[in-house]
Structure formats: structure tokens, C-alpha cells
Design a protein around this motif. Structure first.
Motif, short mmCIF file in Angstrom:
data_model
loop_
_atom_site.label_atom_id
_atom_site.label_comp_id
_atom_site.label_asym_id
_atom_site.label_seq_id
_atom_site.Cartn_x
_atom_site.Cartn_y
_atom_site.Cartn_z
N ARG A 143 0.82 -1.18 0.28
CA ARG A 143 0.05 0.16 0.01
C ARG A 143 0.67 1.15 0.52
NH1 ARG A 143 -3.23 -2.78 4.63
NH2 ARG A 143 -4.57 -4.04 3.23
N SER A 144 0.66 2.54 -0.82
CA SER A 144 1.34 3.06 -0.61
C SER A 144 0.73 4.17 0.07
CB SER A 144 1.09 3.48 -2.33
OG SER A 144 0.08 4.24 -2.90
N GLY A 145 1.26 5.83 0.70
CA GLY A 145 0.54 6.99 0.99
C GLY A 145 2.26 7.39 2.16
N THR A 146 1.17 8.69 2.20
CA THR A 146 2.58 9.15 3.04
C THR A 146 1.73 8.76 4.94
OG1 THR A 146 2.80 10.97 1.53
CG2 THR A 146 3.28 11.53 3.29
N VAL A 147 2.34 9.07 5.38
CA VAL A 147 2.07 8.77 6.51
C VAL A 147 2.59 10.05 7.52
CG1 VAL A 147 1.97 6.90 9.69
CG2 VAL A 147 2.35 6.52 6.57
N ARG A 148 1.78 10.84 8.64
CA ARG A 148 2.23 11.91 8.75
C ARG A 148 1.53 11.71 10.44
NH1 ARG A 148 -1.77 14.17 5.37
NH2 ARG A 148 -2.35 14.99 7.39
N PRO A 149 2.55 12.67 11.80
CA PRO A 149 2.48 12.38 12.68
C PRO A 149 1.49 13.43 13.14
CG PRO A 149 3.98 13.73 13.09
CD PRO A 149 3.90 12.77 11.37
N GLY A 150 0.74 13.26 14.16
CA GLY A 150 -0.48 13.90 14.80
C GLY A 150 -1.26 14.13 16.15
N ARG A 151 -1.72 15.58 16.84
CA ARG A 151 -2.57 15.01 18.05
C ARG A 151 -3.78 15.95 17.44
NH1 ARG A 151 -0.29 15.93 22.91
NH2 ARG A 151 1.77 15.96 22.28
N ILE A 152 -5.02 14.97 18.81
CA ILE A 152 -6.03 15.65 18.70
C ILE A 152 -7.19 15.21 19.80
CG2 ILE A 152 -7.32 13.90 17.19
CD1 ILE A 152 -9.43 15.47 15.66
N GLY A 153 -7.81 16.40 20.74
CA GLY A 153 -8.12 15.95 21.75
C GLY A 153 -7.13 15.09 22.64
N GLN A 154 -7.48 14.32 23.56
CA GLN A 154 -6.13 12.76 23.88
C GLN A 154 -5.21 12.40 23.93
OE1 GLN A 154 -8.72 10.44 26.81
NE2 GLN A 154 -9.29 12.16 28.24
N MET A 155 -5.25 12.12 22.11
CA MET A 155 -4.87 11.18 21.64
C MET A 155 -3.46 11.60 20.36
SD MET A 155 -7.50 9.26 19.54
CE MET A 155 -8.51 10.05 18.87
N VAL A 156 -2.53 11.15 20.12
CA VAL A 156 -1.09 11.15 19.68
C VAL A 156 -1.05 9.90 18.24
CG1 VAL A 156 1.04 11.49 19.69
CG2 VAL A 156 -0.15 12.36 21.49
N GLY A 157 -1.11 9.76 17.97
CA GLY A 157 -0.74 9.28 16.20
C GLY A 157 -0.63 9.26 14.73
N ASN A 211 -11.52 14.18 18.20
CA ASN A 211 -11.51 15.17 19.23
C ASN A 211 -12.35 14.90 20.50
OD1 ASN A 211 -10.01 17.95 19.91
ND2 ASN A 211 -12.63 18.32 20.24
N GLY A 212 -13.54 14.05 20.41
CA GLY A 212 -14.47 13.89 21.93
C GLY A 212 -13.69 12.42 22.19
N THR A 213 -13.23 11.78 22.00
CA THR A 213 -12.84 10.72 22.18
C THR A 213 -12.65 10.58 23.09
OG1 THR A 213 -12.88 9.09 20.25
CG2 THR A 213 -11.45 7.87 21.34
N ARG A 214 -12.62 9.36 24.48
CA ARG A 214 -11.64 9.57 25.71
C ARG A 214 -11.39 7.73 25.74
NH1 ARG A 214 -16.46 13.24 27.76
NH2 ARG A 214 -17.15 11.49 28.17
N PHE A 215 -10.44 7.24 26.81
CA PHE A 215 -9.56 6.82 27.04
C PHE A 215 -10.45 6.82 28.43
CE2 PHE A 215 -7.52 7.39 23.09
CZ PHE A 215 -8.50 6.25 22.19
N SER A 216 -10.82 5.42 29.07
CA SER A 216 -11.32 5.27 30.16
C SER A 216 -9.88 4.81 31.01
CB SER A 216 -12.64 4.54 30.62
OG SER A 216 -11.74 2.68 29.99
N ALA A 217 -9.88 4.94 32.65
CA ALA A 217 -9.07 4.53 33.39
C ALA A 217 -8.78 2.67 33.41
CB ALA A 217 -9.36 4.62 34.72
N VAL A 218 -10.00 1.87 32.72
CA VAL A 218 -9.16 0.28 32.88
C VAL A 218 -8.09 0.06 31.68
CG1 VAL A 218 -10.42 -1.53 31.82
CG2 VAL A 218 -12.43 0.11 32.13
N GLU A 219 -7.57 0.67 30.89
CA GLU A 219 -6.32 0.95 30.19
C GLU A 219 -5.22 0.12 31.63
OE1 GLU A 219 -5.58 4.61 28.94
OE2 GLU A 219 -6.40 3.21 27.46
N GLU A 220 -5.72 1.02 32.09
CA GLU A 220 -4.21 1.43 33.72
C GLU A 220 -4.11 0.91 34.37
OE1 GLU A 220 -5.56 5.05 34.95
OE2 GLU A 220 -4.91 6.44 33.30
N MET A 221 -5.54 -0.51 34.50
CA MET A 221 -5.24 -1.60 35.64
C MET A 221 -5.27 -3.37 35.25
SD MET A 221 -8.42 -0.41 37.61
CE MET A 221 -9.43 -1.55 36.33
N GLU A 222 -5.08 -2.58 33.28
CA GLU A 222 -4.28 -4.03 33.25
C GLU A 222 -3.28 -4.55 32.49
OE1 GLU A 222 -5.86 -3.55 29.46
OE2 GLU A 222 -8.03 -3.94 29.29
N GLY A 223 -2.04 -3.21 33.10
CA GLY A 223 -0.90 -3.58 32.94
C GLY A 223 0.02 -2.66 33.93
#
Length: 182
Positions: free
Chosen positions: A90-104, A158-170
Motif C-alpha cells: 500500500r502506498s501513502g504518506t504517513v504523518r504524525p498528529g495530535r487531537i483531543g487526548q490522542m497522539v497518532g 477530538n471527543g474520544t476519551r479513554f477510560s481508566a480500565v487501560e491503566e489497570m491492565e498492566g
């Protein structure tokens, strides 16, 4: 790192019950529909329930290489995603970005949909890892309306939120890649 938020993002509707086993909170833009559940995705939002596109599809899978994508390791993740795309042809340009609580990372592709008409669509991706889970947020739209649908996609991100469950998993050092599998 570019902030992907835009001033013309539409308001969100009500948040859905927790998704992905309690890890994720999301809401569609006001007046968008939530598609019926499927094993192919966590959630799918459609601008019109009678038309399949534009739509936003969110998928998730476990990620062994990264625990979280942060500003510190986003360039490592960018290289990982770019290499994965290249290996898949697959082709395409991959760029970094930040929005809301996320970096990706952000990238775009053109795909042929398996339908009777051989429809060609554009896909805009935001790809990140949180709590050892790789989340792919995908906007599917015809190329002539991609720019009109993009603000709704960015509003969802921008409105997506991650809950605290992920912090307890490891416990892992935030921002560090997970140990490579042996």
C-alpha cells in the motif's frame, strides 16, 4: 506535531455506553446514526442511516510493539505503520498528529469496495495505540465529499476519551515500546 482540530468541527451527540470492554468512550456527531453492532468493528457512525457513506469505522486489536503512542515515540510508531503499509503493497504518506487526548499517525488511501458497482472510496485514517490496544479510526467517503465529511471525523476523534480500565491492565513505562516478542 500538528494539532488536527479545526474550528468547523460539528458538535457531538450523546456518548454511547463504554466500548471495547470499557476502554473507550465515543459519541457520533449530532444527527449521525450509529450502525448495528458487528464483529468487524467496535463502532460505526453514518451520516445518513440509509446511505453507507460517509461513515466512520473504529477497529481495535492488541498491539505487542507499543503500549501507548505519545509525543515521545510517535515517530517510531510512524515508521512502524509506514513499514507495515509498504509490506502490504500500500502506498501513502504517513504523518504524525495530535487531537483531543490522542497522539497518532494520519494517512489516506483509495480503495475499491466489494459491491456490485465497484465503488471507489477514499479512506482517511487516524491510527494510535492506547493501553496496548491499536485503534484505527477510519473515515470512508467518496472523494467528492471527503472534505465535507472530514470535520465530522475530526470531531469524533477530538471527543474520544479513554477510560481508566487501560491503566489497570498492566504496568509499563508510558511512551516506551513494549518488549518485542521472542
Amino acid at each position: 506535531m500538528p494539532d488536527l482540530a479545526q474550528p468547523d468541527m460539528p458538535p457531538l451527540g450523546d456518548y454511547l455506553p463504554l466500548l471495547d470492554e470499557g476502554r473507550l468512550e465515543m459519541a457520533p456527531p449530532k444527527n449521525w446514526a450509529v450502525s448495528p453492532r458487528s464483529t468487524k468493528f467496535i463502532v460505526r457512525f453514518q451520516s445518513d442511516p440509509s446511505a453507507p457513506y460517509p461513515s466512520v469505522v473504529v477497529t481495535a486489536e492488541d498491539c505487542d510493539r507499543f503500549r501507548d503512542v505519545t509525543a515521545k515515540n510517535v515517530h517510531q510508531y510512524l515508521k512502524f505503520v509506514a513499514a507495515e503499509m509498504e509490506a502490504a503493497g500500500r502506498s501513502g504518506t504517513v504523518r504524525p498528529g495530535r487531537i483531543g487526548q490522542m497522539v497518532g499517525v494520519v494517512y489516506q488511501r483509495r480503495v475499491k469496495v466489494k459491491d456490485s458497482l465497484g465503488t471507489i472510496l477514499d479512506q482517511l485514517y487516524f491510527d494510535t495505540v492506547r493501553g496496548g490496544r491499536r485503534y484505527r479510526f477510519q473515515l470512508w467517503a467518496n472523494s467528492d465529499i471527503m472534505d465535507l465529511a472530514k470535520p465530522a471525523f475530526l470531531s469524533i476523534l477530538n471527543g474520544t476519551r479513554f477510560s481508566a480500565v487501560e491503566e489497570m491492565e498492566g504496568e509499563s513505562l508510558e511512551g516506551e515500546p513494549a518488549a518485542a516478542p521472542e
